[in-house]
Design a protein around this motif. Structure first.
Motif, PDB file in Angstrom:
ATOM      1  N   UNK A  58       0.956  -1.424  -0.024  1.00 49.87           N
ATOM      2  CA  UNK A  58       0.354  -0.217   0.302  1.00 49.87           C
ATOM      3  C   UNK A  58       0.715   1.450   0.110  1.00 49.87           C
ATOM      4  N   UNK A  59       0.326   2.073   0.777  1.00 48.56           N
ATOM      5  CA  UNK A  59       1.889   3.248   0.919  1.00 48.56           C
ATOM      6  C   UNK A  59       2.828   3.244   1.745  1.00 48.56           C
ATOM      7  N   UNK A  60       3.527   1.977   2.315  1.00 41.66           N
ATOM      8  CA  UNK A  60       4.719   1.951   2.770  1.00 41.66           C
ATOM      9  C   UNK A  60       4.514   2.156   4.468  1.00 41.66           C
ATOM     10  N   UNK A  61       3.267   2.058   4.832  1.00 40.93           N
ATOM     11  CA  UNK A  61       3.080   2.000   6.530  1.00 40.93           C
ATOM     12  C   UNK A  61       3.450   1.160   7.571  1.00 40.93           C
ATOM     13  N   UNK A  62       3.504  -0.277   6.528  1.00 41.97           N
ATOM     14  CA  UNK A  62       4.237  -1.005   7.142  1.00 41.97           C
ATOM     15  C   UNK A  62       5.573  -1.130   7.595  1.00 41.97           C
ATOM     16  N   UNK A  63       6.357   0.012   6.251  1.00 36.86           N
ATOM     17  CA  UNK A  63       8.005  -0.393   6.178  1.00 36.86           C
ATOM     18  C   UNK A  63       8.384   0.509   6.877  1.00 36.86           C
ATOM     19  N   UNK A  64       7.557   1.880   7.197  1.00 36.38           N
ATOM     20  CA  UNK A  64       8.145   3.218   7.348  1.00 36.38           C
ATOM     21  C   UNK A  64       8.715   3.157   8.804  1.00 36.38           C
ATOM     22  N   UNK A  95      10.255  13.416   4.703  1.00 39.40           N
ATOM     23  CA  UNK A  95      10.874  12.760   5.703  1.00 39.40           C
ATOM     24  C   UNK A  95      12.374  12.771   4.815  1.00 39.40           C
ATOM     25  N   UNK A  96      12.799  13.009   3.975  1.00 40.18           N
ATOM     26  CA  UNK A  96      14.411  12.687   3.742  1.00 40.18           C
ATOM     27  C   UNK A  96      14.949  11.313   3.857  1.00 40.18           C
ATOM     28  N   UNK A 434      10.182  13.000  20.218  1.00 41.39           N
ATOM     29  CA  UNK A 434       8.744  12.288  19.793  1.00 41.39           C
ATOM     30  C   UNK A 434       9.938  10.899  19.220  1.00 41.39           C
ATOM     31  N   UNK A 435       9.564   9.753  18.098  1.00 42.47           N
ATOM     32  CA  UNK A 435      10.197   9.088  17.495  1.00 42.47           C
ATOM     33  C   UNK A 435      10.115   9.310  15.866  1.00 42.47           C
ATOM     34  N   UNK A 436      10.965   9.158  15.229  1.00 47.78           N
ATOM     35  CA  UNK A 436      10.796  10.375  14.046  1.00 47.78           C
ATOM     36  C   UNK A 436       9.981   9.809  13.005  1.00 47.78           C
ATOM     37  N   UNK A 437       9.859  10.903  12.385  1.00 49.67           N
ATOM     38  CA  UNK A 437       8.494  10.658  12.111  1.00 49.67           C
ATOM     39  C   UNK A 437       7.028  11.122  11.956  1.00 49.67           C
ATOM     40  N   UNK A 438       7.250  12.028  13.274  1.00 49.71           N
ATOM     41  CA  UNK A 438       5.403  10.968  14.195  1.00 49.71           C
ATOM     42  C   UNK A 438       4.761  12.447  13.788  1.00 49.71           C
TER      43      UNK A 438
END
Ligand SMILES: C[S@@+](CC[C@H](N)C(=O)[O-])C[C@H]1O[C@@H](n2cnc3c(N)ncnc32)[C@H](O)[C@@H]1O
Length: 536
Positions: A58-64, A95-96, A434-438
């Protein structure tokens, strides 16, 4: 276009129109899979530098969460839906992120030259695609898996899905003449009333159907549209899946939620009867019998190259629990009235209950909560528990008690665990961060649908609804401001009337706001910490 291409195009168009929220699932994360494979005696590659492929991402939410926690890991995600892949690519770019490559393509076009991967993840795809795509999934798991690689494939199973099949058939029947997706969903859902309130008392399947309807009613619309109204939804018996994997040159390791493969998890009656009928049977047959006993409707199977079959234990070796590192968070609540002396009620990090009177379980829960979200080794856990001074005996007695407590909590699925240091271990932060990306994802979801759910580094989905004052604080929770500095920042904006307090009241011009601001800050930090949203 030949017919498989037309089917693929229809699937892609459906996902383009009705996007799936791309979530993280802890049980499909490479760190969890590696630790679970270890319980079955199977050696895998450390996640830190692993190569990971997800099919139907899908949009990669399980890999992020993986790529954000482990910058030296490399991941590729493949999905048929261009819209979903583009949503993921935007996040990667914003997010680079350098170690995630999301590609819009059919997995059927993956050949040997696509490369070798240490983990191949296929979650929520196998049951929803035509036979040729299912064949391609197992082929890729064979051809593109590195020698120590581990594949994960989840799918709907019988007998649990038999009632679901009837519900799905009825939903499809009632919605077949709909002219658009909304109409189709509305008609399909209208059918649920007949299959719950309208069932005859004499219907022999009434209770199973009500249960299946209850499952549908719990889900959000996009999920119902895909899970129940997709052109394909082909559950199978576990034995059929294991057979397909074997034909492709793969060996079955076990379920990613390995406690679910232990008959003892389901009570003495199941354990006793299962052990009698399954006596002397091969591993996969034993599991098929268990599925029949418990009515399992979903499996999360781990596979390796067939040459490694001899390495695989018949069931998870609980003696190996002490090789793992453990994480858990438990908040004490009120025990129900009439509860026995020593009864403790907790809420775990996912909001689920833990009720216990066992002192050793309480001691382990408390020790893990103090370290959360960091994972603690068995030896450190024994030391922490010993320091509490609540368990009698010498260090070998405490070790035994900790092992037993872990065994209990593991079977209750209360903990997160890893074979290596775990995703929070490398934090250097002394101030809240915060954890990265959140922060970005929270902002994105507010502005527009990003297609990706929020996650912790343990790959748990997290639910964060913030008040205005809390949203103000969020960008400042960046490892540069101590709790006191956050308090001062909040106090000033409350005083200046820039945001209301968390109870909605404006405090413009008020003095002595320090205590109020501190309370709001510490409540927010506690909440974020429980969800695994903060680096330790
Ligand atoms: C039910 S969704 C699951 C998404 C995600 N893995 C999850 O569990 O949230 C199935 C996904 O598989 C994708 N898909 C279906 N057929 C595919 C194919 N032939 N190649 C690549 N992706 C495919 C769909 O586009 C969709 O995003």
């Amino acid at each position: 276009m030949n017919s498989p291409d037309i089917v693929n195009q229809q699937i892609a168009e459906h996902y383009d129109r009705t996007q799936y929220t791309s979530n993280a699932f802890f049980y499909s994360s490479p760190g969890h899979l590696r630790a679970t494979a270890h319980l079955y005696g199977v050696e895998t590659v450390p996640v830190e530098k692993a190569r990971v492929l997800e099919l139907g991402c899908a949009a990669g939410g399980n890999l992020l969460p993986l790529v954000l926690a482990y910058p030296e890991a490399q991941a590729i995600g493949v999905d048929l839906s261009t819209v979903q892949i583009q949503q993921g690519q935007k996040i990667v770019q914003d997010l680079g992120i350098k170690n995630l490559d999301l590609r819009a393509m059919s997995l059927t076009d993956i050949g040997k030259d696509f490369g070798q991967f240490d983990y191949i993840i296929v979650h929520g795809v196998f049951s929803w695609v035509p036979p040729e795509v299912r064949e391609a999934i197992v082929r890729i798991c064979r051809e593109n898996l590195s020698p120590k690689g581990l594949a994960y494939v989840s799918y709907n199973t019988y007998p649990g899905w038999k009632a679901g099949d009837i519900v799905r058939d009825a939903m499809l029947l009632h919605s077949h003449s709909a002219t658009n997706d909304e109409e189709k969903l509305a008609s399909a859902k209208a059918m649920l009333t007949l299959l719950s309130d309208g069932l005859a008392a004499s219907n022999p399947l009434a209770s199973a159907l009500r249960g299946a309807v209850g499952q549908v009613q719990k889900q959000s619309d996009y999920y119902v549209a895909h899970e129940y109204l997709e052109a394909f939804n082909s559950p199978c018996y576990f034995l059929e899946f294991a057979d397909a994997a074997q034909q492709a040159g793969l060996a079955y390791v076990g379920d990613a939620e390995s406690h679910s493969e232990l008959s003892a998890t389901y009570g003495q009656n199941v354990q006793l009867n299962h052990s009698l009928i399954a006596l002397g049977q091969p591993k996969v047959m034993r599991q098929q019998y268990l599925d029949l006993a418990i009515g399992r409707n979903f499996r999360k199977s781990m596979l390796v190259q067939q040459e490694r079959e001899a390495e695989i234990a018949i069931s998870p070796d609980l003696g190996r629990l002490r090789d793992l590192r453990w994480a858990g968070f438990f908040t004490r609540g009120e025990s129900p009235q009439g509860a026995p002396v020593g009864h403790h009620t907790y809420t775990n990090h996912k909001g689920g209950p833990l009720n216990t009177t066992e002192v050793r379980v309480i001691a382990v829960a408390n020790a893990l909560s103090q370290a959360w979200p960091v994972a603690v080794s068995f030896n450190d856990l024994v030391s922490h528990v010993q320091a509490q001074g609540v368990l009698a005996g010498d260090s070998s007695d405490v070790e035994k008690a900790v092992q037993e407590a872990l065994d209990t909590l593991f079977k209750l699925n209360q903990l997160r665990f890893s074979l290596d240091a775990g995703p929070y271990a490398n934090s250097q932060s002394t101030a809240p961060q915060l954890i990265p990306g959140l922060a970005y994802l929270i902002q994105q979801n507010k502005d527009s649908a990003s297609g990706v759910g929020r996650f912790s580094l343990w790959h748990d989905g997290i639910n964060i609804q913030l008040k205005e004052a809390e949203s103000f604080l969020l960008p400042h929770i960046n490892g540069k401001n101590t709790e006191n500095q956050l308090r001062a920042l909040l106090r000033d904006v409350l005083h200046d009337g820039k945001v209301p307090a968390t109870d909605g009241k404006m405090l413009t011009g008020q003095r002595n706001l320090d205590a109020k601001a501190l309370l709001m800050v510490s409540k927010l930090l506690d909440f974020l910490n429980r969800q695994g949203a903060l680096l330790a």
